[in-house]
Design a protein around this motif. Sequence first.
Motif, mmCIF file in Angstrom:
data_model
loop_
_atom_site.group_PDB
_atom_site.id
_atom_site.type_symbol
_atom_site.label_atom_id
_atom_site.label_comp_id
_atom_site.label_asym_id
_atom_site.label_seq_id
_atom_site.Cartn_x
_atom_site.Cartn_y
_atom_site.Cartn_z
ATOM 1 N N VAL A 80 0.905 -1.625 0.490
ATOM 2 C CA VAL A 80 -0.092 -0.242 0.094
ATOM 3 C C VAL A 80 0.877 1.116 -0.177
ATOM 4 C CG1 VAL A 80 -1.891 1.308 1.513
ATOM 5 C CG2 VAL A 80 -1.322 -1.419 1.798
ATOM 6 N N ALA A 81 0.942 1.936 -1.032
ATOM 7 C CA ALA A 81 1.239 3.209 -1.201
ATOM 8 C C ALA A 81 0.451 4.053 -0.880
ATOM 9 C CB ALA A 81 1.914 3.426 -2.550
ATOM 10 N N LYS A 82 0.946 5.495 -0.091
ATOM 11 C CA LYS A 82 -0.274 6.192 0.549
ATOM 12 C C LYS A 82 1.145 7.458 -0.621
ATOM 13 C CE LYS A 82 -2.451 4.722 4.134
ATOM 14 N NZ LYS A 82 -2.809 5.002 5.611
ATOM 15 N N TYR A 83 0.610 8.272 -1.846
ATOM 16 C CA TYR A 83 1.028 9.185 -1.916
ATOM 17 C C TYR A 83 0.184 9.705 -2.718
ATOM 18 C CZ TYR A 83 4.752 12.250 -3.866
ATOM 19 O OH TYR A 83 5.286 12.990 -4.728
ATOM 20 N N ASP A 84 -0.097 11.014 -2.907
ATOM 21 C CA ASP A 84 -1.306 12.242 -3.535
ATOM 22 C C ASP A 84 0.068 12.545 -5.216
ATOM 23 O OD1 ASP A 84 -2.631 13.562 -5.768
ATOM 24 O OD2 ASP A 84 -2.554 15.212 -3.684
ATOM 25 N N VAL A 85 -0.317 11.467 -6.230
ATOM 26 C CA VAL A 85 0.315 12.055 -7.313
ATOM 27 C C VAL A 85 -0.429 12.760 -8.442
ATOM 28 C CG1 VAL A 85 1.483 9.533 -7.587
ATOM 29 C CG2 VAL A 85 -0.995 9.716 -8.392
ATOM 30 N N GLY A 86 -1.309 13.594 -8.125
ATOM 31 C CA GLY A 86 -1.711 14.240 -8.414
ATOM 32 C C GLY A 86 -3.133 13.773 -9.447
ATOM 33 N N PHE A 87 -3.884 14.974 -9.650
ATOM 34 C CA PHE A 87 -5.173 14.528 -10.766
ATOM 35 C C PHE A 87 -4.836 13.860 -12.226
ATOM 36 C CE2 PHE A 87 -8.050 15.565 -13.947
ATOM 37 C CZ PHE A 87 -9.540 15.017 -13.318
ATOM 38 N N GLY A 88 -5.518 12.875 -12.454
ATOM 39 C CA GLY A 88 -4.823 12.574 -13.882
ATOM 40 C C GLY A 88 -3.229 11.360 -14.324
ATOM 41 N N ASN A 89 -2.707 11.437 -12.825
ATOM 42 C CA ASN A 89 -1.201 10.720 -12.797
ATOM 43 C C ASN A 89 -1.746 8.901 -12.136
ATOM 44 O OD1 ASN A 89 0.741 13.009 -14.500
ATOM 45 N ND2 ASN A 89 0.164 13.781 -11.792
ATOM 46 N N LYS A 90 -0.515 8.083 -12.488
ATOM 47 C CA LYS A 90 -1.205 7.205 -11.425
ATOM 48 C C LYS A 90 0.198 6.043 -11.235
ATOM 49 C CE LYS A 90 -4.661 5.518 -15.757
ATOM 50 N NZ LYS A 90 -4.582 4.868 -16.418
ATOM 51 N N LEU A 91 0.122 5.853 -10.410
ATOM 52 C CA LEU A 91 1.591 4.907 -9.509
ATOM 53 C C LEU A 91 1.704 3.830 -9.661
ATOM 54 C CD1 LEU A 91 3.535 6.253 -7.287
ATOM 55 C CD2 LEU A 91 2.354 4.875 -5.515
ATOM 56 N N GLY A 126 7.428 -16.044 -3.058
ATOM 57 C CA GLY A 126 8.497 -15.289 -2.069
ATOM 58 C C GLY A 126 8.796 -14.125 -1.786
ATOM 59 N N ALA A 127 9.457 -13.686 -1.087
ATOM 60 C CA ALA A 127 9.452 -11.236 -1.117
ATOM 61 C C ALA A 127 9.692 -10.760 -1.719
ATOM 62 C CB ALA A 127 10.977 -11.614 0.485
ATOM 63 N N VAL A 128 9.055 -10.170 -1.990
ATOM 64 C CA VAL A 128 9.242 -8.837 -3.456
ATOM 65 C C VAL A 128 9.929 -7.767 -2.581
ATOM 66 C CG1 VAL A 128 7.579 -6.988 -4.816
ATOM 67 C CG2 VAL A 128 6.819 -9.227 -3.883
ATOM 68 N N ALA A 129 10.716 -7.009 -3.669
ATOM 69 C CA ALA A 129 12.166 -5.929 -3.470
ATOM 70 C C ALA A 129 11.696 -4.909 -4.526
ATOM 71 C CB ALA A 129 13.084 -6.120 -3.633
ATOM 72 N N CYS A 130 10.938 -4.090 -4.096
ATOM 73 C CA CYS A 130 10.017 -2.965 -5.332
ATOM 74 C C CYS A 130 10.435 -1.614 -4.992
ATOM 75 C CB CYS A 130 8.810 -3.450 -4.741
ATOM 76 S SG CYS A 130 8.075 -2.958 -3.453
ATOM 77 N N LYS A 131 10.239 -1.308 -5.860
ATOM 78 C CA LYS A 131 9.643 0.717 -5.837
ATOM 79 C C LYS A 131 9.344 1.257 -6.445
ATOM 80 C CE LYS A 131 13.492 3.612 -5.000
ATOM 81 N NZ LYS A 131 14.985 3.496 -4.864
ATOM 82 N N PHE A 132 8.746 2.866 -6.371
ATOM 83 C CA PHE A 132 7.494 2.870 -7.001
ATOM 84 C C PHE A 132 7.704 4.072 -7.877
ATOM 85 C CE2 PHE A 132 6.809 1.830 -2.808
ATOM 86 C CZ PHE A 132 6.085 1.248 -2.863
ATOM 87 N N LEU A 133 6.495 4.253 -9.104
ATOM 88 C CA LEU A 133 6.943 5.170 -10.010
ATOM 89 C C LEU A 133 6.455 5.827 -10.750
ATOM 90 C CD1 LEU A 133 8.837 2.231 -10.877
ATOM 91 C CD2 LEU A 133 9.877 4.169 -12.952
ATOM 92 N N ILE A 134 5.797 7.377 -10.059
ATOM 93 C CA ILE A 134 4.558 8.556 -10.885
ATOM 94 C C ILE A 134 4.600 7.726 -12.569
ATOM 95 C CG2 ILE A 134 3.740 10.338 -11.323
ATOM 96 C CD1 ILE A 134 4.897 11.143 -8.801
ATOM 97 N N ASN A 135 3.256 7.239 -13.517
ATOM 98 C CA ASN A 135 3.182 7.056 -14.180
ATOM 99 C C ASN A 135 4.342 6.164 -15.036
ATOM 100 O OD1 ASN A 135 1.017 8.826 -14.849
ATOM 101 N ND2 ASN A 135 2.371 10.546 -14.851
ATOM 102 N N ASP A 136 4.572 5.509 -14.393
ATOM 103 C CA ASP A 136 6.164 4.478 -14.832
ATOM 104 C C ASP A 136 7.059 4.953 -15.230
ATOM 105 O OD1 ASP A 136 7.021 1.863 -14.709
ATOM 106 O OD2 ASP A 136 6.026 1.577 -16.757
ATOM 107 N N ASP A 137 7.992 6.553 -14.578
ATOM 108 C CA ASP A 137 8.385 7.138 -15.468
ATOM 109 C C ASP A 137 9.239 7.946 -14.498
ATOM 110 O OD1 ASP A 137 9.656 8.688 -17.464
ATOM 111 O OD2 ASP A 137 8.566 10.658 -17.196
ATOM 112 N N VAL A 138 9.002 8.388 -13.640
ATOM 113 C CA VAL A 138 9.579 8.996 -12.310
ATOM 114 C C VAL A 138 9.434 7.712 -11.294
ATOM 115 C CG1 VAL A 138 9.767 10.794 -10.906
ATOM 116 C CG2 VAL A 138 9.045 11.658 -13.121
ATOM 117 N N TRP A 139 11.136 7.952 -11.039
ATOM 118 C CA TRP A 139 11.395 6.818 -9.692
ATOM 119 C C TRP A 139 11.297 7.322 -8.493
ATOM 120 C CZ3 TRP A 139 12.810 1.650 -10.491
ATOM 121 C CH2 TRP A 139 13.290 1.496 -11.408
#
Length: 159
Positions: A80-91, A126-139
Amino acid sequence: MPKKKEPTSTPVNKDPKKTTKPTTAAAAATPAASVTPAKAEAPKPTAKPASTKATKAPAAPAKATATAKKAIDSTATVVVAKYDVGFGNKLFIRGEGAGLSWETGVEMKNVENDVWVWTNNDLKKGAVACKFLINDDVWSTGENLFVPAGETSTVFPNF
């Protein structure tokens, strides 16, 4: 020519809380002890008044958490990621384990304005290692997130 109205001998008392003394001769002859002012009674309500008790609305974070829990399976690996990416954007989420890849992101499910959920029901992965991206572009900045299989992790990523 119309006749003029004569003033009345007793003044009209518009405020029931104030008492006035009678001004006519007949009233003046009456002893003061026998004159008792009438008590003003408040009008009785005909219907039951609505409750004035204030009700407290649930706090916004509780609502977001409750909504996120609806989208979470208790036997799954959940991020669960809690972050406001802004209107029209996706995580998006990228990583390794549970079908994730570092090359292509997976769109997370938006369950509230600033709450995004990714779920994987295959505990054998198994376990997961991950990071998040805004619009699959900004890490997101910072270290990778590690989530053991079958557990839920809630994070507040920074970009």
